[in-house]
Scaffold this motif. Sequence first.
Motif, short mmCIF file in Angstrom:
data_model
loop_
_atom_site.label_atom_id
_atom_site.label_comp_id
_atom_site.label_asym_id
_atom_site.label_seq_id
_atom_site.Cartn_x
_atom_site.Cartn_y
_atom_site.Cartn_z
N UNK A 68 -21.45 -23.11 47.93
CA UNK A 68 -21.69 -21.58 47.90
C UNK A 68 -22.26 -21.01 46.79
N UNK A 79 -0.23 -23.53 64.68
CA UNK A 79 -0.82 -24.26 65.81
C UNK A 79 -1.74 -25.02 65.65
N UNK A 80 -2.64 -24.94 64.59
CA UNK A 80 -3.58 -25.68 64.44
C UNK A 80 -3.07 -27.38 63.81
N UNK A 137 -5.12 -4.47 54.12
CA UNK A 137 -4.94 -5.98 54.76
C UNK A 137 -4.63 -6.92 53.84
N UNK A 138 -4.05 -6.43 52.64
CA UNK A 138 -3.57 -7.25 51.75
C UNK A 138 -2.20 -8.05 51.92
N UNK A 181 -1.93 -11.25 50.35
CA UNK A 181 -3.01 -11.88 49.87
C UNK A 181 -3.28 -11.58 48.60
N UNK A 194 -8.67 -13.40 47.21
CA UNK A 194 -9.52 -13.80 48.28
C UNK A 194 -9.14 -15.45 48.36
N UNK A 195 -8.53 -15.81 49.69
CA UNK A 195 -8.36 -17.02 50.00
C UNK A 195 -6.89 -17.47 49.37
N UNK A 203 -3.09 -16.96 49.64
CA UNK A 203 -1.84 -16.43 50.56
C UNK A 203 -0.63 -16.34 49.99
N UNK A 243 -7.33 -21.44 49.93
CA UNK A 243 -8.44 -21.89 50.69
C UNK A 243 -9.75 -21.85 49.81
N UNK A 244 -10.61 -22.94 50.02
CA UNK A 244 -11.97 -22.93 49.51
C UNK A 244 -12.82 -23.31 50.40
N UNK A 289 -13.08 -17.84 52.24
CA UNK A 289 -12.75 -19.03 53.05
C UNK A 289 -11.75 -19.06 53.96
N UNK A 290 -10.76 -18.31 54.05
CA UNK A 290 -9.66 -18.48 54.88
C UNK A 290 -10.09 -17.61 56.14
#
Lengths: 432, 259
Positions: free
Chosen positions: A25, A151-152, A368-369, A394, A397-398, A400, A431-432, B84-85
């Motif tokens: 990115x 669910x994933x 929304x954090x 959160x 960012x990413x 959690x 998450x990356x 990213x999430x």
Amino acid sequence: MKLKNFIMAVIFFMTANYTGLFAQEDEMNSEPGSEPEIEERVEKALLSGYIRNYMGVLTNGDNNYAIIQNTFDTKIEKQTKNVGFKANSVLYHYPEKDIELTLREAYVDMYFKNMDIRIGKQQIIWGKADGVFITDIVSPKDMREFLLPDFEEIRIGVTGVKSDLYWEDHTLQFIWLPVFSGTRPPEINSIWRPEASFPVMPVFHEDNEKVENSLKNSEAFAKYSLMTSQIDFELMGGYTWDDDPVMHVYKTINPVTKQITALDVYPEYHRLAAAGGSFTFTLGPFVLRGEGAYYSGKYFNSTASELKDSVIEKNYVNYMTGVDFTIWDIKNSTQFIQKIILDHTSDLNDDKFQNLATYLISRDFLNETLNIQFFVYYDIDNKSSLMRPKITYKYADGFDILLAANIFTGSQGKFGQYNDNDMVYSKISYHF
Amino acid sequence: MKILKYIAVLFIAAVITQTAMANSLTGYQIIEKAVNRPAPKTQKATLTMTLVSSSGSKRVREIDQFTNDDSKVEKKIMFFQKPADVRGTSFMNFSYSGDKADDQWIYLPALKKVKRISSDSKGDYFMGSDFTYDDLGDRNPKDDNHEILREETLNGEECYVVSSTPKDKDYMYSKTITWVIKNKWIGLKKIFYDENGDLLKTLNVIDYKNIDGYWIQTIVKMINEKTKHETIMNLSNIKVNDSVPNSYFSERIMKRGIK
């Protein structure tokens, strides 16, 4: 062998990075004026995924660990105007087990003007229901940790060909799965192994518990869907296999005492045909959902004495009605699910009507954090439930942090059987 | 001397004309002109939202968005790129010119399905920002009573200052005050008051550009005056009246993205 796979995967990622296969990115957005056009963003292969630590402790007994798991999920994907691919590998590490490396999805795409074709291992999700599976019968489930994973992670990718034909708001989808894959059950000593009571210790003969890979054993599905301003709906049909093997139980009875002296259990998969549909539309502040299907060829266990293997074929119907709405910034979603066995007889192990309800409430705080959520499955017939309170923060960012609990109530039925498995757990993900 | 008199007369005439023009416009007309100023039929852009907490920590959201407005229905599709999430998530909105409620769908890649959602909660905040969905849309001028408060210069621009009070007493804001640039008919600042009449939020337009003849706000900053949380929205890669076909606004594209 598993270690070898792991090393190969690591070498692959290192090589791919070295050769510049993946678009970073920072690289994509580093220079002002050199930002890619929006449509060009997906021209380069993209590496994404997450690292996660998952720890759970049982609240009963000796407070044993229910799970300690480290996960490394990687997705590589690339799309151009005409073609694309995606590979999603997941590496699970457990302190007392071998490393588990799985390929959740690996497929190639071809895009045409009014048609897409996807070939390879893929997760396919159908229907409008949340947390229950009615017309969603293409991808089987990984039930090693019951219904608790995301669910994933519950869906097992299926190898096959999926084609979508598009015209205006209509879509016609065909799926052919040359290879059958069924539900992945909990391991023998797992706390999630469903309880089964037999009068004597049974002997399992698992030789039949497979479906040979052949053209005649392949599965086929079709779905028509329409998405309009007024309503979205789907009609589906499938000629498939029941994802769960049926337990054919043969009894040996002492002719003198009339007591069962031996039980031989032969798990066996059976063909299943299904047809159904689903819909969703809005009515003021409410989103109304419905889904239903008719299944033909399902085998049920029975106590009827004339049945030498204790199973009988019956058809059944499964449907759901649900509504979503928001009140005082709290998102609500509730569903009622009923399964009806047609031509039911009293000797069946399953009741004619099986009723289930779900309720989800969720609210965001602090821009929304922070999210607080409560989800419950309620087995109306057995008065048992699974309650799942969750708090997600959160941190960045990413990144959690999830603190949650699984609380089982009741003593029998789908949820009550796990009454000793109440647990608190945490999931920390980047998450990356 | 005659020349000076002539200039003075011209100046006075200009002032009178200007005042007369302002007086001839009602608050409603000013807001209507701002809402209905010329807009491109289609637009592509990248929206970067920076959320800044009162302690200074930042979170960044990046969205690619495509819009097609055929005057009867405005269709918008958004693809979330960062963080990213949420990458792969898409959101589609059909907004109708009449009283019909918006249609909205969301695609969540983890669930692998498109879900229809209710558009009724326009007071919900968009992606954790300080903008509600209603703040991001064009509110119908007929929904409020408007009154010109004054004319003043803000950031070097001559502005009308208009107070708008909702006809619906249950609306989330009791009043808004908007600074509209004369002749450009673009909002430069807006102040929001909560249901109790207390100052709630301030919106400042940091930058705006004329792109192919259309005035577009490119950087805006919303501050929640109570929590001191702020959101900076930056619109880049803007292309207007480029090809954004109707086929973009479909379940197929929500799942697949635009290539």
